[in-house]
Scaffold this active site. Structure first.
Site, PDB file in Angstrom:
ATOM      1  N   GLU A  44      -7.389  -5.414   4.875  1.00 45.42           N
ATOM      2  CA  GLU A  44      -7.269  -5.133   3.706  1.00 45.42           C
ATOM      3  C   GLU A  44      -6.168  -5.888   2.956  1.00 45.42           C
ATOM      4  O   GLU A  44      -5.919  -6.319   1.829  1.00 45.42           O
ATOM      5  CB  GLU A  44      -7.231  -3.592   3.109  1.00 45.42           C
ATOM      6  CG  GLU A  44      -8.796  -2.988   3.472  1.00 45.42           C
ATOM      7  CD  GLU A  44      -8.742  -1.645   3.661  1.00 45.42           C
ATOM      8  OE1 GLU A  44      -9.423  -0.959   2.727  1.00 45.42           O
ATOM      9  OE2 GLU A  44      -8.343  -0.933   4.555  1.00 45.42           O
ATOM     10  N   ARG A  70     -13.905  15.050   7.194  1.00 46.24           N
ATOM     11  CA  ARG A  70     -14.808  15.132   6.084  1.00 46.24           C
ATOM     12  C   ARG A  70     -16.107  15.330   6.380  1.00 46.24           C
ATOM     13  O   ARG A  70     -16.776  14.668   7.140  1.00 46.24           O
ATOM     14  CB  ARG A  70     -14.629  13.966   5.121  1.00 46.24           C
ATOM     15  CG  ARG A  70     -13.287  13.823   4.274  1.00 46.24           C
ATOM     16  CD  ARG A  70     -13.303  12.671   3.468  1.00 46.24           C
ATOM     17  NE  ARG A  70     -12.139  11.831   4.112  1.00 46.24           N
ATOM     18  CZ  ARG A  70     -12.062  10.622   3.741  1.00 46.24           C
ATOM     19  NH1 ARG A  70     -12.637  10.270   2.978  1.00 46.24           N
ATOM     20  NH2 ARG A  70     -10.832  10.018   4.076  1.00 46.24           N
ATOM     21  N   ARG A  89      -2.338  -2.179  -3.551  1.00 46.76           N
ATOM     22  CA  ARG A  89      -3.731  -1.472  -3.446  1.00 46.76           C
ATOM     23  C   ARG A  89      -3.589  -0.438  -4.393  1.00 46.76           C
ATOM     24  O   ARG A  89      -2.713   0.387  -4.184  1.00 46.76           O
ATOM     25  CB  ARG A  89      -3.774  -0.941  -2.055  1.00 46.76           C
ATOM     26  CG  ARG A  89      -5.223  -0.132  -1.646  1.00 46.76           C
ATOM     27  CD  ARG A  89      -5.153   0.391  -0.347  1.00 46.76           C
ATOM     28  NE  ARG A  89      -6.415   0.947  -0.060  1.00 46.76           N
ATOM     29  CZ  ARG A  89      -6.752   1.536   0.992  1.00 46.76           C
ATOM     30  NH1 ARG A  89      -6.002   1.538   1.717  1.00 46.76           N
ATOM     31  NH2 ARG A  89      -7.924   1.816   1.094  1.00 46.76           N
ATOM     32  N   HIS A 133     -13.408   1.868  -0.198  1.00 44.06           N
ATOM     33  CA  HIS A 133     -13.306   0.914   0.805  1.00 44.06           C
ATOM     34  C   HIS A 133     -13.803  -0.282   0.296  1.00 44.06           C
ATOM     35  O   HIS A 133     -14.128  -1.439   1.067  1.00 44.06           O
ATOM     36  CB  HIS A 133     -14.242   1.300   1.942  1.00 44.06           C
ATOM     37  CG  HIS A 133     -13.778   2.414   2.700  1.00 44.06           C
ATOM     38  ND1 HIS A 133     -14.578   3.279   3.316  1.00 44.06           N
ATOM     39  CD2 HIS A 133     -12.414   2.841   3.012  1.00 44.06           C
ATOM     40  CE1 HIS A 133     -13.850   4.251   3.860  1.00 44.06           C
ATOM     41  NE2 HIS A 133     -12.434   4.010   3.876  1.00 44.06           N
ATOM     42  N   ASN A 155       0.815  -1.184   0.088  1.00 44.34           N
ATOM     43  CA  ASN A 155       0.020   0.008   0.097  1.00 44.34           C
ATOM     44  C   ASN A 155       0.950   1.129  -0.083  1.00 44.34           C
ATOM     45  O   ASN A 155       1.474   1.549   1.039  1.00 44.34           O
ATOM     46  CB  ASN A 155      -0.942  -0.085   1.229  1.00 44.34           C
ATOM     47  CG  ASN A 155      -1.958   0.928   1.185  1.00 44.34           C
ATOM     48  OD1 ASN A 155      -1.936   1.826   0.519  1.00 44.34           O
ATOM     49  ND2 ASN A 155      -2.928   0.955   2.219  1.00 44.34           N
ATOM     50  N   GLY A 163     -11.199   1.256  12.663  1.00 43.78           N
ATOM     51  CA  GLY A 163     -10.968   1.788  13.966  1.00 43.78           C
ATOM     52  C   GLY A 163     -12.076   1.848  14.627  1.00 43.78           C
ATOM     53  O   GLY A 163     -12.011   1.598  15.996  1.00 43.78           O
TER      54      GLY A 163
HETATM   55  P1  ADP Z   1      -7.999   5.014   8.740  1.00 40.96           P
HETATM   56  O1  ADP Z   1      -7.566   3.573   8.159  1.00 40.96           O
HETATM   57  O2  ADP Z   1      -9.186   5.658   7.862  1.00 40.96           O
HETATM   58  O3  ADP Z   1      -7.060   6.231   8.800  1.00 40.96           O
HETATM   59  P2  ADP Z   1      -8.884   3.604  11.234  1.00 40.96           P
HETATM   60  O4  ADP Z   1      -9.495   2.490  10.503  1.00 40.96           O
HETATM   61  O5  ADP Z   1      -7.135   3.203  11.444  1.00 40.96           O
HETATM   62  O6  ADP Z   1      -8.734   5.038   9.863  1.00 40.96           O
HETATM   63  O7  ADP Z   1      -9.720   4.465  12.427  1.00 40.96           O
HETATM   64  C1  ADP Z   1      -9.194   5.501  12.916  1.00 40.96           C
HETATM   65  C2  ADP Z   1     -10.310   6.100  13.893  1.00 40.96           C
HETATM   66  O8  ADP Z   1     -10.661   4.818  14.586  1.00 40.96           O
HETATM   67  C3  ADP Z   1      -9.940   7.174  14.751  1.00 40.96           C
HETATM   68  O9  ADP Z   1     -11.144   8.249  14.746  1.00 40.96           O
HETATM   69  C4  ADP Z   1      -9.565   6.343  16.089  1.00 40.96           C
HETATM   70  O10 ADP Z   1     -10.048   7.527  16.971  1.00 40.96           O
HETATM   71  C5  ADP Z   1     -10.761   5.297  16.042  1.00 40.96           C
HETATM   72  N1  ADP Z   1     -10.415   4.369  17.082  1.00 40.96           N
HETATM   73  C6  ADP Z   1      -9.316   3.534  17.326  1.00 40.96           C
HETATM   74  N2  ADP Z   1      -9.240   3.016  18.500  1.00 40.96           N
HETATM   75  C7  ADP Z   1     -10.355   3.607  19.224  1.00 40.96           C
HETATM   76  C8  ADP Z   1     -10.910   2.981  20.391  1.00 40.96           C
HETATM   77  N3  ADP Z   1     -10.419   2.315  21.193  1.00 40.96           N
HETATM   78  N4  ADP Z   1     -12.274   3.692  20.946  1.00 40.96           N
HETATM   79  C9  ADP Z   1     -12.570   4.556  19.980  1.00 40.96           C
HETATM   80  N5  ADP Z   1     -12.491   4.821  18.627  1.00 40.96           N
HETATM   81  C10 ADP Z   1     -11.039   4.460  18.352  1.00 40.96           C
END
Ligand code: ADP
Length: 396
Positions: free
Chosen positions: A382, A241, A91, A180, A9, A331
């Protein structure tokens, strides 16, 4: 001889990799090159057997990172010979209407990926750089492109077209693409597997909630609707966003405040969502903390976020004509019990329930015992999906 497949990626200043051994589909190494092109060296963090290590690496291009990675795999004895790498899966952000699935990258397909760069100017050119770096350094090894958009190519016309003049689709290719896709497809497949059901027999809504977020309705194993659109700005509210807003806001701001397109784009992409509403942070963890302390803007941001997820779930259940499985992933989806709970609140008319204990302890199924819909937490992966697709294509 080993059979290894690498998932790649590549980002503007980074290159993430995971190495899997086949046919076991076992992850044996992962790592991340960062700060590529910012100085005469870059940072590499990696993990081979759980422990994390890091080092500084000389070089300033993605190609330097790839060369280093191949030497590193030899040096760490992950491969005895580079011919043990039987495929590399990349990716790729945008496959436009050309790519309805993953493909082996040959001259013709590479040309097509390049021709789509105007649709994903920040991503496709960088993804291509990653592909070319491997082509130059491992010329005999097949390269596979796995697109964020291709899973959604099954959407019916009435769901991918916008109600604007049809010629804008014909002349400019303006339509909903969705993103996604790799994640939605992966979690839907895993959910069906863990329920012991056939994917094709289930009506599924997948909620990928991360910094970016999208929701997808899946029927007969295919995407029929998804919330992101022509770009990843559309759909639900996200970290920074805005998601769907009245499009007239854009022209109004241009006229009233003389904001340029660039300024409005910046506002909608970087200064909105959790960050813009709360004024606290774009990170869901910070919002949750402030929400628990009763901060009014955090409460508002949380209610807006979960409300929009809920509305989308309701709309997609209607689109699917029923619902068997509701998935939370990424996340936020995997880690936030409160967001799962608030997003499902009041949806019992669709058979959606949340068991407090199961939800708080992050069980695979968080719905109540008698709940009609299986509400599930499915960790997305992914990279695993990318190596799976790569393995399938190179085995043909
Ligand atoms: P991306 O791949 O789009 O950058 P992720 O899938 O890594 O994003 O998700 C990031 C989001 O997940 C952030 O908003 C983060 O705060 C949230 N997150 C990660 N761990 C936790 C948790 N334990 N509780 C709540 N939110 C979380």
């Amino acid at each position: 001889m080993k059979e290894l497949i690498i998932a790649i990626n590549s980002g503007s200043s980074s290159l993430k990799f995971q190495v899997y051994e086949f046919p076991e589909e076992k992850k044996i190494a992962k790592g991340l090159f960062e700060r590529i092109g910012l100085a005469s060296s870059m940072d590499l963090t990696y993990s081979l057997d759980g422990g994390k290590s890091s080092r500084s690496v000389k070089g300033e291009t993605h190609e330097d990172a790839v060369k280093y990675l191949l030497d590193f795999l030899l040096e760490e004895k992950i491969v005895a010979d580079l011919s043990e790498i039987t495929g590399v899966g990349h990716r790729v952000a945008h496959g436009g209407e050309f790519f309805k699935g993953s493909c082996i990258v040959e001259d013709e397909s590479l040309k097509k990926i390049k021709s789509l760069s105007h649709l994903a100017p920040l991503h496709n050119p960088i993804n291509i750089m990653g592909i070319e770096a491997f082509k130059n350094n491992l010329p005999a090894c097949p390269q596979v492109a796995v697109f964020d958009t291709s899973f959604h190519q099954t959407m019916p016309e009435e769901n991918y077209l916008y109600p604007i003049p049809y010629k804008l689709y014909e002349e400019e290719g303006i339509r909903r693409f969705g993103f996604h896709g790799t994640s939605h497809q992966f979690v839907a497949t895993e959910a069906a597997k863990s329920l012991g059901k056939k994917l094709e027999d289930l009506k599924i809504i997948s909620c990928h909630l991360g910094n970016g977020g999208s929701i997808c309705g899946i029927k007969n194993g295919q995407s029929v609707i998804t919330s992101m659109g022509f770009t990843p700005l559309a759909g639900i509210m996200m970290g920074t966003r805005c998601g769907d807003i009245d499009p007239s806001i854009v022209t109004y701001l241009g006229r009233k405040k003389q904001m340029s397109f660039a300024e409005i784009e910046q506002m909608m992409n970087q200064d909105s969502g959790f960050k813009g509403v709360s004024g606290i942070s774009s990170d869901a963890r910070d919002i949750e903390e402030a929400f628990e302390q009763g901060d009014p803007k955090a409460v508002l941001a949380m209610n807006m976020f979960c409300g929009r997820v809920k509305q989308m779930i309701g709309a997609y259940a209607a689109e699917l004509g029923g619902l068997d499985v509701l998935i939370f992933t990424a996340g936020i989806g995997e880690n936030s019990p409160i967001i799962r709970q608030l997003s499902c609140e009041g949806l019992s008319l669709f058979g959606i329930t949340v068991d407090e204990e199961r939800n708080n302890t992050r069980q695979a199924i968080v719905s109540q015992e008698n709940g009609r819909v299986a509400v599930m937490i499915v960790p997305t992966n992914e990279e695993r999906m990318i190596v799976r697709e790569t393995n399938q294509l190179i085995s043909k």
